[in-house]
Design an enzyme around this catalytic site. Structure first.
Site, PDB file in Angstrom:
ATOM      1  N   THR A 155     -12.227 -18.286 -34.554  1.00 41.45           N
ATOM      2  CA  THR A 155     -13.141 -18.826 -35.553  1.00 41.45           C
ATOM      3  C   THR A 155     -12.666 -20.139 -36.158  1.00 41.45           C
ATOM      4  OG1 THR A 155     -13.888 -18.447 -37.840  1.00 41.45           O
ATOM      5  CG2 THR A 155     -11.992 -17.171 -37.134  1.00 41.45           C
ATOM      6  N   TYR A 179      -9.074 -12.884 -43.935  1.00 41.84           N
ATOM      7  CA  TYR A 179      -9.815 -12.881 -42.659  1.00 41.84           C
ATOM      8  C   TYR A 179      -9.251 -13.955 -41.726  1.00 41.84           C
ATOM      9  CZ  TYR A 179     -13.646 -14.080 -39.444  1.00 41.84           C
ATOM     10  OH  TYR A 179     -14.397 -14.380 -38.332  1.00 41.84           O
TER      11      TYR A 179
HETATM   12  P1  NDP Z   1     -21.087  -9.195 -37.375  1.00 41.00           P
HETATM   13  O1  NDP Z   1     -20.464  -8.955 -38.701  1.00 41.00           O
HETATM   14  O2  NDP Z   1     -22.565  -9.385 -37.271  1.00 41.00           O
HETATM   15  O3  NDP Z   1     -20.674  -8.013 -36.368  1.00 41.00           O
HETATM   16  C1  NDP Z   1     -19.398  -7.454 -36.390  1.00 41.00           C
HETATM   17  C2  NDP Z   1     -19.355  -6.309 -35.408  1.00 41.00           C
HETATM   18  O4  NDP Z   1     -18.045  -5.716 -35.434  1.00 41.00           O
HETATM   19  C3  NDP Z   1     -20.329  -5.169 -35.713  1.00 41.00           C
HETATM   20  O5  NDP Z   1     -20.830  -4.662 -34.499  1.00 41.00           O
HETATM   21  C4  NDP Z   1     -19.452  -4.145 -36.391  1.00 41.00           C
HETATM   22  O6  NDP Z   1     -19.926  -2.824 -36.304  1.00 41.00           O
HETATM   23  C5  NDP Z   1     -18.189  -4.315 -35.569  1.00 41.00           C
HETATM   24  N1  NDP Z   1     -17.016  -3.763 -36.217  1.00 41.00           N
HETATM   25  C6  NDP Z   1     -16.622  -3.881 -37.509  1.00 41.00           C
HETATM   26  N2  NDP Z   1     -15.496  -3.197 -37.734  1.00 41.00           N
HETATM   27  C7  NDP Z   1     -15.156  -2.615 -36.555  1.00 41.00           C
HETATM   28  C8  NDP Z   1     -14.117  -1.737 -36.158  1.00 41.00           C
HETATM   29  N3  NDP Z   1     -13.209  -1.295 -37.010  1.00 41.00           N
HETATM   30  N4  NDP Z   1     -14.078  -1.332 -34.864  1.00 41.00           N
HETATM   31  C9  NDP Z   1     -15.023  -1.739 -33.979  1.00 41.00           C
HETATM   32  N5  NDP Z   1     -16.044  -2.556 -34.311  1.00 41.00           N
HETATM   33  C10 NDP Z   1     -16.109  -2.977 -35.583  1.00 41.00           C
HETATM   34  O7  NDP Z   1     -20.336 -10.470 -36.745  1.00 41.00           O
HETATM   35  P2  NDP Z   1     -20.907 -11.628 -35.789  1.00 41.00           P
HETATM   36  O8  NDP Z   1     -21.714 -11.036 -34.732  1.00 41.00           O
HETATM   37  O9  NDP Z   1     -21.452 -12.712 -36.634  1.00 41.00           O
HETATM   38  O10 NDP Z   1     -19.536 -12.199 -35.196  1.00 41.00           O
HETATM   39  C11 NDP Z   1     -18.956 -11.630 -34.012  1.00 41.00           C
HETATM   40  C12 NDP Z   1     -17.477 -11.971 -33.977  1.00 41.00           C
HETATM   41  O11 NDP Z   1     -17.302 -13.387 -33.969  1.00 41.00           O
HETATM   42  C13 NDP Z   1     -16.669 -11.453 -35.163  1.00 41.00           C
HETATM   43  O12 NDP Z   1     -15.388 -11.126 -34.677  1.00 41.00           O
HETATM   44  C14 NDP Z   1     -16.573 -12.661 -36.090  1.00 41.00           C
HETATM   45  O13 NDP Z   1     -15.416 -12.571 -36.882  1.00 41.00           O
HETATM   46  C15 NDP Z   1     -16.488 -13.785 -35.064  1.00 41.00           C
HETATM   47  N6  NDP Z   1     -17.017 -15.071 -35.489  1.00 41.00           N
HETATM   48  C16 NDP Z   1     -18.299 -15.172 -35.981  1.00 41.00           C
HETATM   49  C17 NDP Z   1     -18.835 -16.398 -36.283  1.00 41.00           C
HETATM   50  C18 NDP Z   1     -20.211 -16.539 -36.831  1.00 41.00           C
HETATM   51  O14 NDP Z   1     -20.520 -17.618 -37.373  1.00 41.00           O
HETATM   52  N7  NDP Z   1     -21.088 -15.557 -36.677  1.00 41.00           N
HETATM   53  C19 NDP Z   1     -18.049 -17.644 -36.082  1.00 41.00           C
HETATM   54  C20 NDP Z   1     -16.733 -17.413 -35.510  1.00 41.00           C
HETATM   55  C21 NDP Z   1     -16.255 -16.167 -35.225  1.00 41.00           C
HETATM   56  P3  NDP Z   1     -20.984  -2.217 -37.387  1.00 41.00           P
HETATM   57  O15 NDP Z   1     -22.343  -2.723 -36.973  1.00 41.00           O
HETATM   58  O16 NDP Z   1     -20.816  -0.767 -37.245  1.00 41.00           O
HETATM   59  O17 NDP Z   1     -20.574  -2.759 -38.732  1.00 41.00           O
HETATM   60  P1  GDR Z   2     -18.255 -18.146 -43.804  1.00 40.47           P
HETATM   61  O1  GDR Z   2     -19.790 -17.734 -43.992  1.00 40.47           O
HETATM   62  O2  GDR Z   2     -17.420 -17.756 -44.948  1.00 40.47           O
HETATM   63  O3  GDR Z   2     -18.247 -19.592 -43.399  1.00 40.47           O
HETATM   64  O4  GDR Z   2     -17.826 -17.221 -42.572  1.00 40.47           O
HETATM   65  P2  GDR Z   2     -20.651 -17.412 -45.289  1.00 40.47           P
HETATM   66  O5  GDR Z   2     -22.063 -17.576 -44.873  1.00 40.47           O
HETATM   67  O6  GDR Z   2     -20.237 -16.135 -45.909  1.00 40.47           O
HETATM   68  O7  GDR Z   2     -20.231 -18.596 -46.309  1.00 40.47           O
HETATM   69  C1  GDR Z   2     -20.464 -19.969 -46.002  1.00 40.47           C
HETATM   70  C2  GDR Z   2     -20.211 -20.799 -47.250  1.00 40.47           C
HETATM   71  O8  GDR Z   2     -21.227 -20.552 -48.205  1.00 40.47           O
HETATM   72  C3  GDR Z   2     -20.643 -20.399 -49.480  1.00 40.47           C
HETATM   73  N1  GDR Z   2     -21.501 -19.594 -50.351  1.00 40.47           N
HETATM   74  C4  GDR Z   2     -21.809 -18.298 -50.170  1.00 40.47           C
HETATM   75  N2  GDR Z   2     -21.463 -17.433 -49.191  1.00 40.47           N
HETATM   76  C5  GDR Z   2     -21.971 -16.179 -49.258  1.00 40.47           C
HETATM   77  N3  GDR Z   2     -21.675 -15.320 -48.285  1.00 40.47           N
HETATM   78  N4  GDR Z   2     -22.757 -15.758 -50.289  1.00 40.47           N
HETATM   79  C6  GDR Z   2     -23.116 -16.608 -51.311  1.00 40.47           C
HETATM   80  O9  GDR Z   2     -23.823 -16.206 -52.221  1.00 40.47           O
HETATM   81  C7  GDR Z   2     -22.630 -17.931 -51.237  1.00 40.47           C
HETATM   82  N5  GDR Z   2     -22.790 -19.025 -52.033  1.00 40.47           N
HETATM   83  C8  GDR Z   2     -22.112 -20.017 -51.467  1.00 40.47           C
HETATM   84  C9  GDR Z   2     -19.288 -19.746 -49.200  1.00 40.47           C
HETATM   85  O10 GDR Z   2     -18.410 -19.904 -50.303  1.00 40.47           O
HETATM   86  C10 GDR Z   2     -18.875 -20.499 -47.947  1.00 40.47           C
HETATM   87  O11 GDR Z   2     -18.235 -21.689 -48.280  1.00 40.47           O
HETATM   88  C11 GDR Z   2     -18.686 -17.046 -41.448  1.00 40.47           C
HETATM   89  C12 GDR Z   2     -18.426 -15.627 -40.888  1.00 40.47           C
HETATM   90  O12 GDR Z   2     -19.389 -15.381 -39.895  1.00 40.47           O
HETATM   91  C13 GDR Z   2     -17.043 -15.542 -40.274  1.00 40.47           C
HETATM   92  O13 GDR Z   2     -16.908 -14.290 -39.601  1.00 40.47           O
HETATM   93  C14 GDR Z   2     -16.880 -16.672 -39.252  1.00 40.47           C
HETATM   94  O14 GDR Z   2     -15.582 -16.630 -38.705  1.00 40.47           O
HETATM   95  C15 GDR Z   2     -17.119 -18.013 -39.934  1.00 40.47           C
HETATM   96  O15 GDR Z   2     -18.434 -18.026 -40.470  1.00 40.47           O
HETATM   97  C16 GDR Z   2     -17.008 -19.185 -38.958  1.00 40.47           C
END
Ligand code: NDP
Ligand code: GDR
Length: 374
Positions: A155, A179
């Protein structure tokens, strides 16, 4: 004397040669019920893979994002299968691997919420950090290290504090949350197992990517839902934290395609996927309201700042410090040049189209909920 460097697999499965083994297309996805897992499963099924997913046992329904694939299974017999499991349970991971014998593993499972990781730091370290180690070790235990390819969901949170922009594969890491620190361990253990055991293991360093399937507590989806509900008169105000944080936001569908591309290379390498553009949270708010014809203006400053509807004067956005983070990542801006050059990857959906798709999807969902209730 045993060779401790190559250690023999604990389970002596009779496997064909790596070439013969990889003539099948069998994917295993941890985190299949999440945003990315669901899009990736769709993509791999389209490409003819047999797709296996790890799901957690939950007392409430957690498979809504893949329900359509599950329902389809009679159309595609044995192409889509779910297995109960958890990244905190090594035995279970070994069992699933021995049963499925995957050719590609996508480790997307994680406690993925940055703010929550400050409250559940140990759990996040266990699942996001050690969970990756458990899966890598399960591969070795089953003796698949020369047979299977492994993708780690790394990430842009690894960059954390701004050291340089735009951030690329060579930018030093400085994570700013439990994280980010857990994911740093996962990043390096993936590199280490690649170098130590010759495994095909790669990190996708993905910048934020969103979609109508984004979890509801991430900022983009929180905004798109609120804009829909405020417009329909179901909500009065949207409460947010840091409006000035800037993110490089792309569409999840484009990013899962990049994951697959990384796994088809002759050699495993790490790649950044990003759009190369950054936008503040307040711009996401403004553009989301603009999709439904509302102009947002701002007044006040700091925690007193509020966004109001320029047409009616009504306040629709307020700052709530409970959403501030103990340490913030202020600016993310990625450089996807390596992925564009070597993988031929390019994002297709731009920022404005992403915002529009999310707001219109939430408007439609919110309207149909009203109709269902009537
Ligand atoms: P989500 O939060 O939407 O999905 C996370 C998934 O992980 C869910 O299926 C969840 O299951 C599962 N999970 C949580 N805890 C466990 C556990 N203990 N064992 C097995 N599975 C588990 O994340 P995204 O789809 O957005 O992201 C996918 C991956 O990419 C994550 O690792 C995230 O950190 C990483 N990532 C995401 C980015 C983004 O912008 N979306 C950017 C960079 C990296 P359940 O549905 O049961 O909660
Ligand atoms: P991020 O995503 O922390 O970048 O992680 P998020 O959407 O939670 O926050 C982005 C930015 O928005 C600001 N923010 C808020 N965020 C949330 N969630 N709720 C609020 O009310 C709010 N107001 C302002 C945050 O402070 C932050 O700066 C996501 C996740 O998908 C990670 O798993 C992944 O690795 C990174 O993106 C890349």
């Amino acid at each position: 004397m045993s060779d401790t460097h190559t250690h023999a697999p604990f389970l002596k499965l009779h496997l064909p040669s790596p070439e013969e083994y990889r003539s099948r297309k069998v994917a295993l996805i941890s985190g299949i019920t999440g945003q990315d897992g669901s899009y990736l499963a769709e993509l791999l099924l389209e490409k003819g893979y047999e797709v296996h997913g790890i799901i957690r046992r939950s007392s409430s329904f957690n498979t809504n994002r893949v329900q359509h694939l599950y329902a389809d299974q009679h159309e595609r017999p044995n192409k889509f299968k779910l297995h109960y499991g958890d990244l905190s349970d090594s035995t279970n991971l070994v069992y699933i691997l021995a049963q499925v014998l995957p050719t590609e593993i996508y480790n997307l499972g994680a406690q993925s919420h940055v703010k929550v990781s400050f409250e559940m730091a140990e759990y996040t370290a266990d699942v996001d950090g050690l969970g990756t180690l458990r899966l890598l070790d399960a591969i070795r235990t089953v003796g698949l290290e020369k047979h299977v390819r492994f993708y780690q969901a790394s990430t842009s949170e690894l960059y954390g504090k701004v050291v340089e922009t735009p951030q690329s594969e060579t930018t030093p890491f400085y994570p700013r949350s439990p994280y980010g620190v857990a994911k740093l361990y996962a990043y390096w253990i993936t590199v280490n197992y690649r170098e130590a055991y010759g495994m095909y293991a790669c990190n996708g360093i993905l910048f934020n990517h969103e979609s109508p399937r984004r979890g509801r507590t991430f900022v983009t989806r929180k905004i798109s839902r609120a804009v829909a509900d405020i417009t329909l008169g179901k909500q009065h105000c949207l409460y947010l934290g840091n409006l000035d944080a800037q993110r490089d936001w792309g569409h999840a569908k484009d990013y899962v395609e990049g994951m697959w591309m990384m796994m088809q290379q002759p050699q495993p390498e790490d790649f950044v996927l990003a759009t190369g553009e950054t936008h503040p949270v307040r711009e996401f708010v403004e553009k989301s309201f603009a999709v439904l014809g509302v102009t947002i203006k701002w007044r006040g400053s700091g925690v007193e700042e509020e966004g109001y509807n320029a047409q009616t004067g009504t306040t629709v956005v307020r700052v709530d410090p409970q959403y501030f983070r103990p340490a913030e990542v202020e600016l993310l801006l990625g450089n996807p040049t390596k992925a564009e050059r070597l993988l031929g990857w390019k994002r297709k959906v731009d920022f404005d189209s992403l915002v529009k798709e999310m707001v219109l999807a939430d408007l439609k969902a919110s309207k149909s909920l009203v109709e269902d209730q009537n």
